[in-house]
Design an enzyme around this catalytic site. Structure first.
Site, PDB file in Angstrom:
ATOM      1  N   CYS A 209       7.142  -6.466   7.071  1.00  0.00           N
ATOM      2  CA  CYS A 209       8.326  -5.836   7.812  1.00  0.00           C
ATOM      3  C   CYS A 209       8.869  -6.691   8.837  1.00  0.00           C
ATOM      4  CB  CYS A 209       7.939  -4.441   8.617  1.00  0.00           C
ATOM      5  SG  CYS A 209       9.246  -3.447   9.120  1.00  0.00           S
TER       6      CYS A 209
ATOM      7  N   CYS B 108       7.318  -3.724  15.173  1.00  0.00           N
ATOM      8  CA  CYS B 108       6.813  -2.400  16.290  1.00  0.00           C
ATOM      9  C   CYS B 108       5.767  -2.792  16.851  1.00  0.00           C
ATOM     10  CB  CYS B 108       6.902  -1.168  15.670  1.00  0.00           C
ATOM     11  SG  CYS B 108       8.486  -0.442  14.987  1.00  0.00           S
TER      12      CYS B 108
ATOM     13  N   CYS C 125       2.325  -1.223  15.392  1.00  0.00           N
ATOM     14  CA  CYS C 125       2.188  -1.104  14.215  1.00  0.00           C
ATOM     15  C   CYS C 125       1.504  -2.358  13.423  1.00  0.00           C
ATOM     16  CB  CYS C 125       3.620  -0.916  13.310  1.00  0.00           C
ATOM     17  SG  CYS C 125       3.425  -0.978  11.617  1.00  0.00           S
TER      18      CYS C 125
ATOM     19  N   GLU D 250       0.808  -1.024   0.071  1.00  0.00           N
ATOM     20  CA  GLU D 250       0.107  -0.044  -0.155  1.00  0.00           C
ATOM     21  C   GLU D 250       0.794   1.238  -0.070  1.00  0.00           C
ATOM     22  OE1 GLU D 250      -4.072  -1.374   2.246  1.00  0.00           O
ATOM     23  OE2 GLU D 250      -2.300  -1.243   3.456  1.00  0.00           O
TER      24      GLU D 250
ATOM     25  N   CYS E 298       3.352   8.787   0.670  1.00  0.00           N
ATOM     26  CA  CYS E 298       3.705   8.020   1.628  1.00  0.00           C
ATOM     27  C   CYS E 298       4.047   6.576   0.788  1.00  0.00           C
ATOM     28  CB  CYS E 298       2.986   7.831   3.009  1.00  0.00           C
ATOM     29  SG  CYS E 298       3.431   6.834   4.077  1.00  0.00           S
TER      30      CYS E 298
ATOM     31  N   CYS F 273      -0.512   6.488   9.934  1.00  0.00           N
ATOM     32  CA  CYS F 273       0.648   5.909  10.318  1.00  0.00           C
ATOM     33  C   CYS F 273       0.614   4.600  10.739  1.00  0.00           C
ATOM     34  CB  CYS F 273       1.405   6.858  11.219  1.00  0.00           C
ATOM     35  SG  CYS F 273       2.928   6.567  11.255  1.00  0.00           S
TER      36      CYS F 273
HETATM   37  S1  SF4 Z   1       6.659   1.145  12.282  1.00  0.00           S
HETATM   38 FE1  SF4 Z   1       5.864  -0.771  11.361  1.00  0.00          FE
HETATM   39  S2  SF4 Z   1       6.696  -0.852   9.085  1.00  0.00           S
HETATM   40 FE2  SF4 Z   1       7.701   0.811  10.420  1.00  0.00          FE
HETATM   41  S3  SF4 Z   1       9.683  -0.399  11.195  1.00  0.00           S
HETATM   42 FE3  SF4 Z   1       8.165  -0.640  12.613  1.00  0.00          FE
HETATM   43  S4  SF4 Z   1       7.166  -2.525  12.241  1.00  0.00           S
HETATM   44 FE4  SF4 Z   1       8.152  -1.828  10.401  1.00  0.00          FE
END
Ligand code: SF4
Length: 351
Positions: free
Chosen positions: A119, A123, A126, A86, A112, A343
């Site tokens: 990923c 995090c 996220c 995306e 963006c 975000c």
């Molecule tokens: S915020 Fe999400 S996309 Fe960005 S580094 Fe952390 S886990 Fe990965």
């Protein structure tokens, strides 16, 4: 077939000498957004045939577009190997006074971009990280996001845009492809998006920040800091277990920045986790000596996150404290919330 958006102008010029031919191709791809080699009317018949034999413009397709009430749009792209990722077109309205003093509002756009499908960092706040890592995007798959979005919105080639690598993925974990994409996006014969208008947002891979600094590309850098002590940061941003706050700040001190710009520090505010005044004081101490700008981002709730948005009062106190001590600090407006484009909300989708 090779993805033509993976190639720099110099590389195409080496394949199709003399070099003006590569410029013609770049003009069709990036100024007119033409993806049919047969429609490139000033390119010779032989060259068009050679292009069709080896290259494709069809590695990435738009699968879906969602419109937010705030004017932002979320794009879902499909790859040739059946994955999706995306990108978001963020629209910000700026009030300006016209010649007669009347208020006019002008839209400014930021795209963006994603740099990976999924990923590895994971995090805690996220969505992308929760889906795990699938693969890196190629430079061409990164660049194609911009081409598709410009075409879909009828943007003139010269329209000023900002790019932020803040979509899916950790850009510095896909270092070579991201650096290549920055160069292709910046090409004056192509999209012409100057590196100073491109921001890399990283969770803090210290050696890669160092490597990026040595290349001195002129890009902006944003660190996803989010916490002021290692215990909390390791919980929120697991990359901190490999490179802690001190190590990352040390390499950032050496990162070359444009004299008119500042290093960006992203700070996602989460209720009762990092939104207290003591954290603001510690943040001020940590960033002492940096030409810094802190971007406060309100946590965007999503299912199963276990976190909540902070109160308006705690955000106000946090921001006011930093501003009163001379640290530039802005509160980022959450755009695209209604279409899960804000975000930390992007992820691979099955369509
Ligand atoms: S915020 Fe999400 S996309 Fe960005 S580094 Fe952390 S886990 Fe990965």
């Amino acid at each position: 077939m090779r993805n033509i958006y993976d190639y720099t102008l110099d590389e195409l010029a080496r394949e199709f000498a003399p070099s003006y031919r590569a410029k013609q191709i770049y003009g069709w791809l990036y100024h007119r957004y033409i993806d049919d080699f047969d429609a490139m009317s000033n390119v010779s018949k032989e060259l068009r045939a050679a292009l069709k034999e080896t290259f494709t413009t069809q590695c990435v397709k738009i699968l879906k577009v969602e419109h937010s009430v705030d004017g932002s749009k979320k794009y879902l792209f499909g790859t040739q190997d059946g994955h999706s990722y995306e990108a978001v077109l963020l629209q910000m309205r700026e009030e300006q006074s016209g010649e007669g003093g009347e208020k006019q509002s002008e839209a400014r756009y930021t795209i963006c971009l994603s740099s990976q499908i999924g990923c590895r960092v994971g995090c805690a706040f996220c969505c992308t990280g929760k889906g795990g890592f699938v693969r890196n995007l190629s430079a061409g798959e990164i660049v194609a996001q911009v081409v598709h979005i410009k075409r879909d919105n009828g943007f003139a080639p010269q329209k000023g845009l900002n790019i932020v690598f803040m979509g899916m993925g950790e850009p510095l974990d896909n270092f070579d492809n991201v650096v290549r994409a920055i160069g292709i996006l910046a090409s004056k014969d192509g999209l012409s998006i100057a590196p100073r208008r491109q921001t890399i947002s990283t969770s803090g891979i210290a050696p890669r920040i160092e490597q990026l600094g040595r290349l001195n590309l002129g890009v902006q850098l944003a660190l996803s800091l989010h916490a002021v002590n290692d215990a909390l940061r390791s919980r929120l941003v697991p990359m901190n277990r490999s490179y802690n706050i001190r190590e990352v700040l040390d390499v950032l001190r050496r990162f070359p920045i444009d004299s008119r710009k500042r290093l960006l520090f992203e700070y996602i505010m989460i209720k009762d986790v990092n939104d207290d005044l003591q954290s603001a004081k510690e943040l001020l101490r940590l960033l002492n000596g940096f030409k810094a700008k802190v971007n406060l981002i309100l946590f965007n709730p999503h299912e199963g996150s276990g976190f909540a948005r902070p109160s308006a009062e705690s955000v106000r106190k946090f921001q006011e404290f930093l501003l009163s001590r001379g640290l530039l600090c802005t509160l980022r407006k959450s755009l695209g919330l209604d279409i899960s484009a804000a975000c930390g909300q992007l992820r691979e989708k099955n369509v």
